[in-house]
Design an enzyme around this catalytic site. Structure first.
Site, PDB file in Angstrom:
ATOM      1  N   LYS A  48      38.034  37.764  17.333  1.00  0.00           N
ATOM      2  CA  LYS A  48      37.206  36.565  17.486  1.00  0.00           C
ATOM      3  C   LYS A  48      37.416  36.016  18.891  1.00  0.00           C
ATOM      4  CE  LYS A  48      34.454  34.000  14.854  1.00  0.00           C
ATOM      5  NZ  LYS A  48      33.322  34.610  14.128  1.00  0.00           N
ATOM      6  N   THR A  78      36.667  38.563  11.433  1.00  0.00           N
ATOM      7  CA  THR A  78      36.904  37.689  12.587  1.00  0.00           C
ATOM      8  C   THR A  78      36.813  36.220  12.189  1.00  0.00           C
ATOM      9  OG1 THR A  78      34.578  37.704  13.307  1.00  0.00           O
ATOM     10  CG2 THR A  78      36.010  39.456  14.138  1.00  0.00           C
ATOM     11  N   ASP A  79      36.059  35.914  11.140  1.00  0.00           N
ATOM     12  CA  ASP A  79      36.013  34.537  10.653  1.00  0.00           C
ATOM     13  C   ASP A  79      37.369  34.110  10.117  1.00  0.00           C
ATOM     14  OD1 ASP A  79      34.186  32.195   9.996  1.00  0.00           O
ATOM     15  OD2 ASP A  79      35.072  32.588   8.031  1.00  0.00           O
ATOM     16  N   PHE A  89      39.952  35.089  61.807  1.00  0.00           N
ATOM     17  CA  PHE A  89      39.618  36.438  61.350  1.00  0.00           C
ATOM     18  C   PHE A  89      39.019  37.187  62.531  1.00  0.00           C
ATOM     19  CE2 PHE A  89      37.015  39.524  58.745  1.00  0.00           C
ATOM     20  CZ  PHE A  89      38.117  40.230  58.296  1.00  0.00           C
ATOM     21  N   ARG A 105      38.707  28.810  61.555  1.00  0.00           N
ATOM     22  CA  ARG A 105      37.707  28.736  60.493  1.00  0.00           C
ATOM     23  C   ARG A 105      38.269  27.963  59.302  1.00  0.00           C
ATOM     24  NH1 ARG A 105      37.660  34.514  57.145  1.00  0.00           N
ATOM     25  NH2 ARG A 105      39.910  34.601  56.762  1.00  0.00           N
ATOM     26  N   GLN A 148      43.851  38.375  52.884  1.00  0.00           N
ATOM     27  CA  GLN A 148      44.849  39.302  52.338  1.00  0.00           C
ATOM     28  C   GLN A 148      46.266  38.855  52.690  1.00  0.00           C
ATOM     29  OE1 GLN A 148      41.979  40.163  53.747  1.00  0.00           O
ATOM     30  NE2 GLN A 148      41.190  42.112  52.966  1.00  0.00           N
ATOM     31  N   ASN A 166      36.698  34.655  48.584  1.00  0.00           N
ATOM     32  CA  ASN A 166      36.597  33.930  49.850  1.00  0.00           C
ATOM     33  C   ASN A 166      35.353  33.048  49.798  1.00  0.00           C
ATOM     34  OD1 ASN A 166      36.724  33.029  52.463  1.00  0.00           O
ATOM     35  ND2 ASN A 166      37.036  35.053  53.370  1.00  0.00           N
ATOM     36  N   HIS A 208      33.028  31.162  51.520  1.00  0.00           N
ATOM     37  CA  HIS A 208      32.657  31.091  52.926  1.00  0.00           C
ATOM     38  C   HIS A 208      32.070  29.728  53.287  1.00  0.00           C
ATOM     39  CE1 HIS A 208      33.389  35.351  53.194  1.00  0.00           C
ATOM     40  NE2 HIS A 208      32.516  35.592  52.230  1.00  0.00           N
TER      41      HIS A 208
END
Length: 286
Positions: A14, A59-60, A154, A171, A214, A240, A242
């Site tokens: 579930k 699943t109930d 970067f 940045r 990284q 990332n 941006h």
């Protein structure tokens, strides 16, 4: 020629059971807002191959068990609640050999003794698996949004005929952290353990001059396993987010790194695992 088919790995359960448990036995109520998912595996060939349901716990029923256990046992730390459920399904169902319980805990901020506001904080997570090899705990978080307005660059990256990205020495670095960590052994205080890991992740993000996402990811993971001795492994997934400098020259304006367009997709996605020295890697699913 027709080839024969065979059944491979399988599980069922579930998914995303929504549960709100209110602790009323104290002057100030406590909320436990959870999303619980159960997955069971074991001797399930017959139900797939011939439709024999005799080994299938509905699943109930699994959903009902979650609600009943919340009332009978309470919900304190999500790791303990997940382990209680996982062990129950394996111990009470002969056909079930492995149970995995995943819980997301949603944070609420207190306004008064009995009033709360849904928080914009990250979601605390846990995945507990129980089988004949024992009980294994992974704690974690997701949607922890972190941003540094400078201290990130970067440049010096590989290029080819299709590269258009300019180099930058200043940045915005923004990400939404998803992290999962493996414990060397069950913790006496899961909340303190969670708070410690979260703190070290955020400190490393803030303290690292980033030459790439990284590098930042590794710094975050390394700080966790070096300072939180209960953690053997941390897996990090960092998109990332941006932030692109807007060209305001057509309007006769300069833009000294102040106005940005937030680009939600596509995005770079950085993923890695950081291990404590001497710890064995876990090949389990991310």
């Amino acid at each position: 020629m027709t080839r024969q088919a065979r059944l491979g790995d399988n599980q069922y359960g579930k998914a995303e059971i929504r549960l709100m448990k209110v602790d009323r036995d104290r002057p100030r109520h406590e909320l436990h807002d959870l999303t619980v998912s159960v997955a069971l595996a074991g001797d399930m060939d017959a139900v797939h191959l011939v439709g024999d349901n005799s080994t299938v716990l509905p699943t109930d029923t699994q959903k009902n068990t979650v609600y009943a256990f919340a009332r009978e046992h309470g919900v304190d730390q999500v790791e303990d609640f997940a382990a209680l459920l996982a062990r129950h399904f394996v111990d009470t169902q002969p056909a079930v050999q492995r149970a995995t319980v995943t819980i997301d805990e949603h944070h609420w901020e207190r306004l008064a003794d009995h009033s709360f506001a849904r928080s914009g904080r990250e979601t605390r997570t846990t995945t507990v698996t129980h089988d004949d090899a024992g009980t294994r705990f992974r704690s974690g978080l997701r949607d922890l949004v972190l941003l540094s307005s400078t201290g990130s660059e970067f440049r010096g990256f590989a290029t080819d005929d299709y590269t258009t990205l300019p180099e930058t020495d200043d940045r915005i670095l923004c990400t939404s952290v998803e992290a999962r960590w493996r414990h060397a052994e069950p913790q006496a205080d899961w909340r303190a353990s969670y708070d410690a890991v979260r703190t070290e992740l955020t400190i490393a993000f803030a303290d690292t001059y980033s030459r790439s996402l990284q590098q930042t990811l590794y710094a975050m993971g390394a700080r966790v396993v070096s300072t939180c001795h209960m953690v053997e492994e941390v897996r990090l997934r960092l998109p990332n987010r941006h932030h692109l400098l807007v060209d305001l020259a057509p309007f006769g304006l300069d833009n000294p790194g102040e106005v940005f367009h937030v680009d939600d997709r596509p995005y770079g996605l950085i993923e890695a695992t950081v291990l404590a020295d001497g710890a064995a890697a876990d090949d389990g699913a991310w």
